[in-house]
Design an enzyme around this catalytic site. Sequence first.
Site, PDB file in Angstrom:
ATOM      1  N   GLY A 195     -17.006 -42.757   5.977  1.00 52.81           N
ATOM      2  CA  GLY A 195     -15.639 -43.179   5.650  1.00 52.81           C
ATOM      3  C   GLY A 195     -15.517 -43.612   4.195  1.00 52.81           C
ATOM      4  O   GLY A 195     -16.209 -43.086   3.322  1.00 52.81           O
TER       5      GLY A 195
ATOM      6  N   GLU B 180     -31.086 -21.038  -9.548  1.00 52.02           N
ATOM      7  CA  GLU B 180     -32.024 -20.004  -9.069  1.00 52.02           C
ATOM      8  C   GLU B 180     -31.283 -18.843  -8.403  1.00 52.02           C
ATOM      9  O   GLU B 180     -31.740 -18.259  -7.419  1.00 52.02           O
ATOM     10  CB  GLU B 180     -33.123 -20.607  -8.192  1.00 52.02           C
ATOM     11  CG  GLU B 180     -34.029 -21.499  -9.041  1.00 52.02           C
ATOM     12  CD  GLU B 180     -35.312 -21.909  -8.395  1.00 52.02           C
ATOM     13  OE1 GLU B 180     -35.878 -21.112  -7.627  1.00 52.02           O
ATOM     14  OE2 GLU B 180     -35.766 -23.029  -8.666  1.00 52.02           O
TER      15      GLU B 180
ATOM     16  N   THR C  41     -34.456 -26.612 -16.687  1.00 44.77           N
ATOM     17  CA  THR C  41     -34.752 -27.780 -15.851  1.00 44.77           C
ATOM     18  C   THR C  41     -36.166 -28.255 -16.171  1.00 44.77           C
ATOM     19  O   THR C  41     -37.080 -27.430 -16.259  1.00 44.77           O
ATOM     20  CB  THR C  41     -34.635 -27.402 -14.362  1.00 44.77           C
ATOM     21  OG1 THR C  41     -33.339 -26.836 -14.149  1.00 44.77           O
ATOM     22  CG2 THR C  41     -34.813 -28.603 -13.456  1.00 44.77           C
TER      23      THR C  41
HETATM   24  N1  CAA Z   1     -38.986  -7.862  -7.344  1.00 41.39           N
HETATM   25  C1  CAA Z   1     -39.501  -6.944  -8.196  1.00 41.39           C
HETATM   26  N2  CAA Z   1     -38.718  -6.160  -8.991  1.00 41.39           N
HETATM   27  C2  CAA Z   1     -37.380  -6.319  -8.904  1.00 41.39           C
HETATM   28  C3  CAA Z   1     -36.785  -7.254  -8.034  1.00 41.39           C
HETATM   29  C4  CAA Z   1     -37.645  -8.039  -7.220  1.00 41.39           C
HETATM   30  N3  CAA Z   1     -37.153  -8.961  -6.382  1.00 41.39           N
HETATM   31  N4  CAA Z   1     -35.445  -7.195  -8.164  1.00 41.39           N
HETATM   32  C5  CAA Z   1     -35.200  -6.229  -9.072  1.00 41.39           C
HETATM   33  N5  CAA Z   1     -36.379  -5.724  -9.523  1.00 41.39           N
HETATM   34  C6  CAA Z   1     -36.559  -4.637 -10.497  1.00 41.39           C
HETATM   35  C7  CAA Z   1     -35.860  -3.385  -9.978  1.00 41.39           C
HETATM   36  O1  CAA Z   1     -36.738  -2.631  -9.145  1.00 41.39           O
HETATM   37  C8  CAA Z   1     -35.537  -2.658 -11.251  1.00 41.39           C
HETATM   38  O2  CAA Z   1     -36.702  -2.007 -11.729  1.00 41.39           O
HETATM   39  P1  CAA Z   1     -36.627  -0.547 -12.418  1.00 41.39           P
HETATM   40  O3  CAA Z   1     -35.819  -0.754 -13.678  1.00 41.39           O
HETATM   41  O4  CAA Z   1     -38.039  -0.216 -12.671  1.00 41.39           O
HETATM   42  O5  CAA Z   1     -35.936   0.323 -11.422  1.00 41.39           O
HETATM   43  C9  CAA Z   1     -35.210  -3.790 -12.220  1.00 41.39           C
HETATM   44  O6  CAA Z   1     -35.855  -4.956 -11.700  1.00 41.39           O
HETATM   45  C10 CAA Z   1     -33.720  -4.039 -12.346  1.00 41.39           C
HETATM   46  O7  CAA Z   1     -33.211  -4.322 -11.056  1.00 41.39           O
HETATM   47  P2  CAA Z   1     -31.655  -4.332 -10.723  1.00 41.39           P
HETATM   48  O8  CAA Z   1     -31.043  -3.067 -11.205  1.00 41.39           O
HETATM   49  O9  CAA Z   1     -31.493  -4.687  -9.284  1.00 41.39           O
HETATM   50  O10 CAA Z   1     -31.165  -5.531 -11.656  1.00 41.39           O
HETATM   51  P3  CAA Z   1     -29.711  -6.083 -11.911  1.00 41.39           P
HETATM   52  O11 CAA Z   1     -29.489  -6.188 -13.365  1.00 41.39           O
HETATM   53  O12 CAA Z   1     -28.708  -5.346 -11.079  1.00 41.39           O
HETATM   54  O13 CAA Z   1     -29.815  -7.632 -11.431  1.00 41.39           O
HETATM   55  C11 CAA Z   1     -29.797  -9.504  -9.970  1.00 41.39           C
HETATM   56  C12 CAA Z   1     -30.146  -8.012 -10.212  1.00 41.39           C
HETATM   57  C13 CAA Z   1     -30.260  -9.716  -8.539  1.00 41.39           C
HETATM   58  C14 CAA Z   1     -28.295  -9.812 -10.071  1.00 41.39           C
HETATM   59  C15 CAA Z   1     -30.609 -10.397 -10.946  1.00 41.39           C
HETATM   60  O14 CAA Z   1     -30.125 -10.276 -12.257  1.00 41.39           O
HETATM   61  C16 CAA Z   1     -30.616 -11.843 -10.543  1.00 41.39           C
HETATM   62  O15 CAA Z   1     -31.394 -12.269  -9.687  1.00 41.39           O
HETATM   63  N6  CAA Z   1     -29.719 -12.682 -11.159  1.00 41.39           N
HETATM   64  C17 CAA Z   1     -29.744 -14.108 -10.976  1.00 41.39           C
HETATM   65  C18 CAA Z   1     -30.677 -14.732 -11.963  1.00 41.39           C
HETATM   66  C19 CAA Z   1     -31.099 -16.117 -11.558  1.00 41.39           C
HETATM   67  O16 CAA Z   1     -31.476 -16.354 -10.427  1.00 41.39           O
HETATM   68  N7  CAA Z   1     -31.077 -17.041 -12.514  1.00 41.39           N
HETATM   69  C20 CAA Z   1     -31.475 -18.378 -12.300  1.00 41.39           C
HETATM   70  C21 CAA Z   1     -32.503 -18.785 -13.303  1.00 41.39           C
HETATM   71  S1  CAA Z   1     -33.509 -20.177 -12.919  1.00 41.39           S
HETATM   72  C22 CAA Z   1     -32.495 -21.519 -12.862  1.00 41.39           C
HETATM   73  O17 CAA Z   1     -31.590 -21.511 -12.133  1.00 41.39           O
HETATM   74  C23 CAA Z   1     -32.732 -22.728 -13.701  1.00 41.39           C
HETATM   75  C24 CAA Z   1     -33.738 -23.695 -13.235  1.00 41.39           C
HETATM   76  O18 CAA Z   1     -34.503 -24.138 -14.059  1.00 41.39           O
HETATM   77  C25 CAA Z   1     -33.809 -24.211 -11.846  1.00 41.39           C
END
Ligand code: CAA
Length: 404
Positions: free
Chosen positions: A342, A366, A159
């Site tokens: 409508g 996001e 974006t």
């Molecule tokens: N803050 C800090 N660290 C975090 C965190 C947070 N909120 N969430 C996770 N982490 C860390 C974890 O502690 C973990 O660390 P360690 O490896 O040291 O233990 C690591 O990150 C991995 O965490 P998870 O195992 O929870 O990760 P996951 O692979 O299961 O994924 C998820 C979690 C929430 C699904 C994540 O992948 C996610 O948010 N996905 C969506 C992505 C997204 O929002 N994309 C949109 C992009 S922007 C956009 O839309 C375009 C634009 O321009 C507007």
Amino acid sequence: MPWLNDENRHWQEKAREVAERVIRPLAAEHDRKQEYPWKVRDALAEAGLFKVWIPKAYGGASEGSQNVLNLCLVVEQLSRACGGIGVLFAVNALGSFPLIVGGTEEQKKKYLPRVASGETLCAFCLSEKTAGSDAQALKVRGVADGDAWRIHGEKKWTTNGGAANLYTVFAVTDPEAKGKRISAFIVESGDAGFSIGKVEDKMGIRCVPVVETIFDGVKVGNDRLLGGKPGYGFKHAMETLDLARPGVASQAMGLAQGALELATVYTSKRSQFGATVNSFQMVQQILADMAMRTEASRQLIYAAAHAIDIGSPLVTKFSALSKCFATDMAMQVTTDAVQLFGGYGYMKDYPIEKYMRDAKITQIYEGTNQVQRLVIARNLIRESANFAFLREFIPTENQNLFDG
Ligand code: CAA
């Protein structure tokens, strides 16, 4: 809102003024043309609005390390007039939050003042064709090249791409590592090897470009590795999204508020069966539900943003709660608004169908609302340890469930 302070109200009023003077009169034209509205960017910069989330030390207006509440107040007012402009503005926070949460002092000093002035526009390059919700599945690579790095690959859904001159790019730098595989880089639009690919033709938010970005061996020095150390990219991406998601919530809630206002006016003018349609109780019920949902979202967003700004440990959960609740709400409220208009509501001659189109993406980007629910549930499960004492109030025949 009684607990907003003078500074909050100052930014709210400034944004409202720009929205009504510059944004609303051109919203339909911007939607039709699908071109970046530079005049709007100039008006936002002139009003100083790009400063709101940036610390004072780096040319911004925020006393703290960021100001998510003021960001939300501004995005709400802009989105009330045009949801596309809401994200055109907010995406600069998304693209510069990585610098705020993870940048070195030099990186902050170099880039943030230019973002605060509106001279530098930002984009956030995380998603790829095959890495959307699964944000760790990146294919874009950052490969060490002497004391510099080469970035190879393509990003999707960038974006602000093309308009922006600063891109925070997430790339795999250590594919074999268990954690710390991903790093973030700062790429400038003039860097050799950087280009814009497909420009998307979108359902809504049509005034802001969404594009593919191409990194063909883009060479950046170590000074453009966020934080100066590899391996912290995923953490910085997640922390960034925690700060940015209330902004999407505000975009959605601003759209709902704008749609409600238009629907209230329309139903007070439109007559059927010899009376204005707002005199019918079925219409009044829809209006009342729209108002109730919009206001509940507003309270949740402001509370979440305030909690984030004062350093709540529950930032991730608050952020996801506000994003998910407000964006689902906005889809419903904007759809109801079209219903109240409508047949006219379905037509492009009227401003209301754009609100519904603009709202849809807020449930997707996001982090989809399915991902938000996952984040909320994971946090609830983690927090359940705090309520372990409640086990004694659960009947003993279930004890085996706890014992395992
Ligand atoms: N803050 C800090 N660290 C975090 C965190 C947070 N909120 N969430 C996770 N982490 C860390 C974890 O502690 C973990 O660390 P360690 O490896 O040291 O233990 C690591 O990150 C991995 O965490 P998870 O195992 O929870 O990760 P996951 O692979 O299961 O994924 C998820 C979690 C929430 C699904 C994540 O992948 C996610 O948010 N996905 C969506 C992505 C997204 O929002 N994309 C949109 C992009 S922007 C956009 O839309 C375009 C634009 O321009 C507007």
